[in-house]
Design an enzyme around this catalytic site. Sequence first.
Site, short mmCIF file in Angstrom:
data_model
loop_
_atom_site.label_atom_id
_atom_site.label_comp_id
_atom_site.label_asym_id
_atom_site.label_seq_id
_atom_site.Cartn_x
_atom_site.Cartn_y
_atom_site.Cartn_z
N ALA A 260 -0.64 -3.92 -0.04
CA ALA A 260 -1.10 -4.42 -1.33
C ALA A 260 -1.80 -5.76 -1.18
CB ALA A 260 0.10 -4.57 -2.27
N GLN B 141 -3.50 6.11 -0.61
CA GLN B 141 -2.06 6.31 -0.70
C GLN B 141 -1.64 6.32 -2.16
OE1 GLN B 141 1.26 3.47 0.37
NE2 GLN B 141 1.53 4.94 2.03
N CYS C 280 8.29 2.48 0.27
CA CYS C 280 8.26 1.13 -0.29
C CYS C 280 9.69 0.61 -0.54
CB CYS C 280 7.46 1.11 -1.59
SG CYS C 280 7.30 -0.55 -2.27
N LYS D 45 4.61 9.11 3.93
CA LYS D 45 5.20 8.04 4.71
C LYS D 45 6.59 7.76 4.15
CE LYS D 45 4.71 3.23 6.15
NZ LYS D 45 3.99 1.94 5.98
N ASN E 282 5.68 4.17 12.95
CA ASN E 282 5.33 2.91 12.29
C ASN E 282 6.45 1.90 12.51
OD1 ASN E 282 5.11 1.81 8.84
ND2 ASN E 282 4.02 1.01 10.59
N GLY E 283 6.07 0.67 12.84
CA GLY E 283 7.06 -0.39 12.99
C GLY E 283 6.96 -1.10 14.32
N ASP E 284 6.70 -2.41 14.26
CA ASP E 284 6.67 -3.28 15.44
C ASP E 284 5.56 -2.94 16.43
OD1 ASP E 284 8.83 -4.42 14.22
OD2 ASP E 284 10.32 -3.77 15.68
N GLY F 155 0.43 -1.86 10.48
CA GLY F 155 0.37 -2.65 9.26
C GLY F 155 0.21 -4.12 9.58
N ARG F 156 1.34 -4.85 9.58
CA ARG F 156 1.30 -6.30 9.71
C ARG F 156 0.65 -6.78 11.01
NH1 ARG F 156 7.24 -7.79 9.52
NH2 ARG F 156 7.44 -5.71 10.45
#
Length: 379
Positions: free
Chosen positions: A25, A77, A108, A150, A211-213, A235-236
Amino acid sequence: MSSLPTHLQLGSLRVETPVVLAPMAGITNAAYRRLCAEQGAGLYVCEMITSRGLVEGDETTKKMLVFDELETVRSVQLYGTDPVYVGKAAEILCSEYGVAHIDLNFGCPVPKVTRKGGGGALPWKRNLLGEILDHAVRAAAPYDVPVTMKTRKGIDADHLTFMDAGRIAADSGVAAIALHGRTVEQAYSGQADWDAIGELKASVDIPVLGNGDIWEAADAIRMVEETGVDGVVVGRGCLGRPWLFRDLAAAFNGEQVATLPVLGEVATMMRRHAELLTEHMGEERGCKEIRKHITWYLKGFPAGGELRHRLALVDTLADLDALIAELDPEAPFPVQELGTPRGRQGAPRKRVVLPEGWLDDTDGHGCVIAEDAHDTTGG
């Protein structure tokens, strides 16, 4: 050790590099997706929108559905808790917006979403999850648009949902499932559980994305090798580093790459980002939007508090150019930042906010929680 996938196949959609930009977002707008796509191949997903907002013609929702002129593969999404709304929204995306891919958000962790049984809370209700997936897949099928989902491991360690979610997804005709290796309770804290991702991959016959790290391209390769996943969701890790997609494309091509741009090169990327934001939003709003990104671009670089403060207030491209000129273009990349978390982290949630009685059963047949047309967050 798994061989590296060369591409990602989602139904009839072929993604040339098995990498997906996670919707975030306020981040993954048309300008940022264009910037990342300029760096490397992949699937770049629009910010999450609500199904009810789209069906009811909410102006905020429609403004989020903006695509760059070079965005040939439109990916969106969708969030929703009502199967009928989700199905109608999927049909609108296919017929009116020409999307090539729809992802459904069941990951989420934000309280305003889980409070209504949405996001990462929803897969606890197995039948409701199946109904939503069935409606979306049926609505998109005439347009040959693949639907993916997801999710997270579960609500917390005592209420895991990912294995059932994978089975239901496969039974519903979903083209792939992405798993964030954290629970809703963990939010973005702690370490992602890649073992759970591998467990899901071994249990279903549809593509699984991990997904993740994933902070560096090497992390993506390690995840594939350890879990056997068909692709990764980032993502991040790409905040302030859109060139990560260049590294990822090279890594999946068998090359060992870690781009370490000097500050001048980072500033050029930052300026390009601001330019694209301005093209899509106008200069005033575009410059306001770039402010948060500047913090990520400069993370670890020598810039000085006073200069950072002025950059955080930039309101024209001319001002941005003048301030960029004050940066040391030869400053080396801060290698101590490699492999470290970026963006939001925080602590685990003290408790996950859920509808009253939500955990009493996993049935959820005919269970529909009212959607808010204005929910616009990500997971």
